[in-house]
Design a protein around this motif. Sequence first.
Motif, PDB file in Angstrom:
ATOM      1  N   ILE A  12       0.847  -1.206   0.000  1.00  0.00           N
ATOM      2  CA  ILE A  12       0.000   0.000   0.000  1.00  0.00           C
ATOM      3  C   ILE A  12       0.877   1.249   0.000  1.00  0.00           C
ATOM      4  N   TYR A  13       1.926   1.245   0.831  1.00  0.00           N
ATOM      5  CA  TYR A  13       2.868   2.368   0.874  1.00  0.00           C
ATOM      6  C   TYR A  13       3.482   2.613  -0.509  1.00  0.00           C
ATOM      7  N   MET A  14       3.931   1.528  -1.169  1.00  0.00           N
ATOM      8  CA  MET A  14       4.555   1.661  -2.482  1.00  0.00           C
ATOM      9  C   MET A  14       3.563   2.171  -3.518  1.00  0.00           C
ATOM     10  N   SER A  15       2.340   1.674  -3.462  1.00  0.00           N
ATOM     11  CA  SER A  15       1.320   2.096  -4.425  1.00  0.00           C
ATOM     12  C   SER A  15       1.033   3.586  -4.308  1.00  0.00           C
ATOM     13  N   VAL A  16       0.885   4.058  -3.081  1.00  0.00           N
ATOM     14  CA  VAL A  16       0.619   5.478  -2.856  1.00  0.00           C
ATOM     15  C   VAL A  16       1.825   6.320  -3.255  1.00  0.00           C
ATOM     16  N   ALA A  17       3.027   5.842  -2.896  1.00  0.00           N
ATOM     17  CA  ALA A  17       4.253   6.582  -3.223  1.00  0.00           C
ATOM     18  C   ALA A  17       4.434   6.723  -4.729  1.00  0.00           C
ATOM     19  N   VAL A 183      16.049   9.178   6.971  1.00  0.00           N
ATOM     20  CA  VAL A 183      15.562  10.516   7.344  1.00  0.00           C
ATOM     21  C   VAL A 183      16.735  11.477   7.506  1.00  0.00           C
ATOM     22  N   THR A 184      17.801  10.999   8.126  1.00  0.00           N
ATOM     23  CA  THR A 184      19.002  11.818   8.308  1.00  0.00           C
ATOM     24  C   THR A 184      19.588  12.207   6.959  1.00  0.00           C
ATOM     25  N   ILE A 185      19.709  11.234   6.072  1.00  0.00           N
ATOM     26  CA  ILE A 185      20.240  11.494   4.730  1.00  0.00           C
ATOM     27  C   ILE A 185      19.367  12.518   4.013  1.00  0.00           C
ATOM     28  N   SER A 186      18.061  12.304   4.063  1.00  0.00           N
ATOM     29  CA  SER A 186      17.130  13.164   3.322  1.00  0.00           C
ATOM     30  C   SER A 186      17.151  14.603   3.826  1.00  0.00           C
ATOM     31  N   LYS A 187      17.221  14.797   5.147  1.00  0.00           N
ATOM     32  CA  LYS A 187      17.173  16.166   5.657  1.00  0.00           C
ATOM     33  C   LYS A 187      18.393  16.967   5.217  1.00  0.00           C
ATOM     34  N   LEU A 227       3.344  16.109  -0.670  1.00  0.00           N
ATOM     35  CA  LEU A 227       2.879  14.778  -1.046  1.00  0.00           C
ATOM     36  C   LEU A 227       3.835  14.086  -2.015  1.00  0.00           C
ATOM     37  N   CYS A 228       4.223  14.808  -3.085  1.00  0.00           N
ATOM     38  CA  CYS A 228       5.045  14.174  -4.123  1.00  0.00           C
ATOM     39  C   CYS A 228       6.512  14.047  -3.745  1.00  0.00           C
ATOM     40  N   THR A 229       6.931  14.719  -2.691  1.00  0.00           N
ATOM     41  CA  THR A 229       8.347  14.658  -2.312  1.00  0.00           C
ATOM     42  C   THR A 229       8.514  14.066  -0.911  1.00  0.00           C
ATOM     43  N   TYR A 230       8.090  14.795   0.121  1.00  0.00           N
ATOM     44  CA  TYR A 230       8.290  14.320   1.491  1.00  0.00           C
ATOM     45  C   TYR A 230       7.536  13.018   1.769  1.00  0.00           C
ATOM     46  N   VAL A 231       6.237  12.990   1.484  1.00  0.00           N
ATOM     47  CA  VAL A 231       5.439  11.787   1.767  1.00  0.00           C
ATOM     48  C   VAL A 231       5.922  10.617   0.922  1.00  0.00           C
ATOM     49  N   THR A 232       6.253  10.896  -0.351  1.00  0.00           N
ATOM     50  CA  THR A 232       6.737   9.839  -1.236  1.00  0.00           C
ATOM     51  C   THR A 232       8.018   9.217  -0.695  1.00  0.00           C
ATOM     52  N   PHE A 233       8.989  10.054  -0.315  1.00  0.00           N
ATOM     53  CA  PHE A 233      10.249   9.551   0.226  1.00  0.00           C
ATOM     54  C   PHE A 233      10.013   8.760   1.511  1.00  0.00           C
ATOM     55  N   THR A 234       9.128   9.237   2.376  1.00  0.00           N
ATOM     56  CA  THR A 234       8.847   8.577   3.644  1.00  0.00           C
ATOM     57  C   THR A 234       8.203   7.207   3.428  1.00  0.00           C
ATOM     58  N   LEU A 235       7.241   7.141   2.504  1.00  0.00           N
ATOM     59  CA  LEU A 235       6.575   5.869   2.213  1.00  0.00           C
ATOM     60  C   LEU A 235       7.548   4.866   1.596  1.00  0.00           C
ATOM     61  N   LEU A 236       8.428   5.355   0.724  1.00  0.00           N
ATOM     62  CA  LEU A 236       9.431   4.470   0.118  1.00  0.00           C
ATOM     63  C   LEU A 236      10.353   3.880   1.180  1.00  0.00           C
ATOM     64  N   MET A 237      10.769   4.718   2.149  1.00  0.00           N
ATOM     65  CA  MET A 237      11.626   4.245   3.237  1.00  0.00           C
ATOM     66  C   MET A 237      10.922   3.155   4.045  1.00  0.00           C
ATOM     67  N   SER A 238       9.631   3.356   4.307  1.00  0.00           N
ATOM     68  CA  SER A 238       8.868   2.384   5.095  1.00  0.00           C
ATOM     69  C   SER A 238       8.702   1.072   4.345  1.00  0.00           C
ATOM     70  N   ALA A 239       8.433   1.172   3.034  1.00  0.00           N
ATOM     71  CA  ALA A 239       8.229  -0.041   2.228  1.00  0.00           C
ATOM     72  C   ALA A 239       9.503  -0.849   2.092  1.00  0.00           C
ATOM     73  N   PRO A 245      14.347  -5.502  -2.982  1.00  0.00           N
ATOM     74  CA  PRO A 245      14.591  -4.536  -4.066  1.00  0.00           C
ATOM     75  C   PRO A 245      13.926  -4.908  -5.395  1.00  0.00           C
ATOM     76  N   THR A 246      13.805  -6.211  -5.683  1.00  0.00           N
ATOM     77  CA  THR A 246      13.188  -6.639  -6.936  1.00  0.00           C
ATOM     78  C   THR A 246      11.723  -6.227  -6.996  1.00  0.00           C
ATOM     79  N   VAL A 247      11.012  -6.427  -5.882  1.00  0.00           N
ATOM     80  CA  VAL A 247       9.599  -6.056  -5.822  1.00  0.00           C
ATOM     81  C   VAL A 247       9.441  -4.544  -5.938  1.00  0.00           C
ATOM     82  N   ILE A 248      10.303  -3.816  -5.224  1.00  0.00           N
ATOM     83  CA  ILE A 248      10.231  -2.352  -5.255  1.00  0.00           C
ATOM     84  C   ILE A 248      10.505  -1.829  -6.657  1.00  0.00           C
TER      85      ILE A 248
END
Length: 291
Positions: A12-17, A183-187, A227-239, A245-248
């Motif tokens: 679900i996280y990947m789909s939304v991201a 999160v550290t890298i992204s900030k 949504l397209c940047t912060y939320v996307t990056f956060t959801l990708l990290m969670s997924a 990696p193959t599924v992602i």
Amino acid sequence: MEEHTINIKAHIYMSVAIFFFAIISPVGKIVLDHIHPLTLNTLRLFGAAVCFWITSIFVRETVSKKDLFFLFFAAVFGTMLNQGLFIIGLSKTNPVHSSLMTSMAPLLTLTISAIYLKEKITCSRIAGVLIGALGAAILIFMNKQAGDHPSSIGGDILCLCAQLSYAIYLTFFLKLIKKYNPVTISKWLFSFSFICFFFISFRHIEADHILSLPPDIWIRIFVIAILCTYVTFTLLMSAQKSLNPTVISAYNYFLPLIGAGISVAVGLGTVDCYTVLATALILVGVMFVNK
């Protein structure tokens, strides 16, 4: 049962991201009719940086001075050039082409990894890179100039260079990426990029009179930055914690389809036989690379 539930959440996280990431092109194209691309990218970087700094409160991690130095150069390729070139390219071409160019990232990453990291190259991967490159070449040189949002060779190449920049980031800074929390890298990536872009785009920000922009444009800027940047990056990290990696990487197949589909649906782009052929070749190329 618990593991199954985690995997469902990860999908679900990947789909939304992927959906949020794909709508950058059509949403950004509308905003670019009102402000300069450098202004838009500066606002995007600022919004994401603020959100990541707030999130980092819950991730207590110190970065060494030496690594901060390397993080600056990682920011140059990972966010500054990647997102800057993409936004500028988007302003010069139509969102259908820019969406398709995002699918070239895995192919470019594999090529650079083979050269720099000496990764093993199989026949299927070589075929994938060649097929994907052919698709990109068709998309760039068989561009369509008709309509309110025509494509251009220059814009397509800039969007492709944006993916090349990100591929360089993933390859050359891989050890640094794995060393710290995402999160550290992204900030730090978004903070360094925002500082650099602010000085570059300051006069454009003044000329665009951003405080006078219509509310609907500000809503779209918010969507791109949050949504397209912060939320996307956060959801990708969670997924990434639950999916391999193959599924992602398989979710990359949906990027051009969603982005181009929305662009055509809202009248920001058109699809001809060359676009369909290029899309098919790029997706087949990515499939061979991820095989």
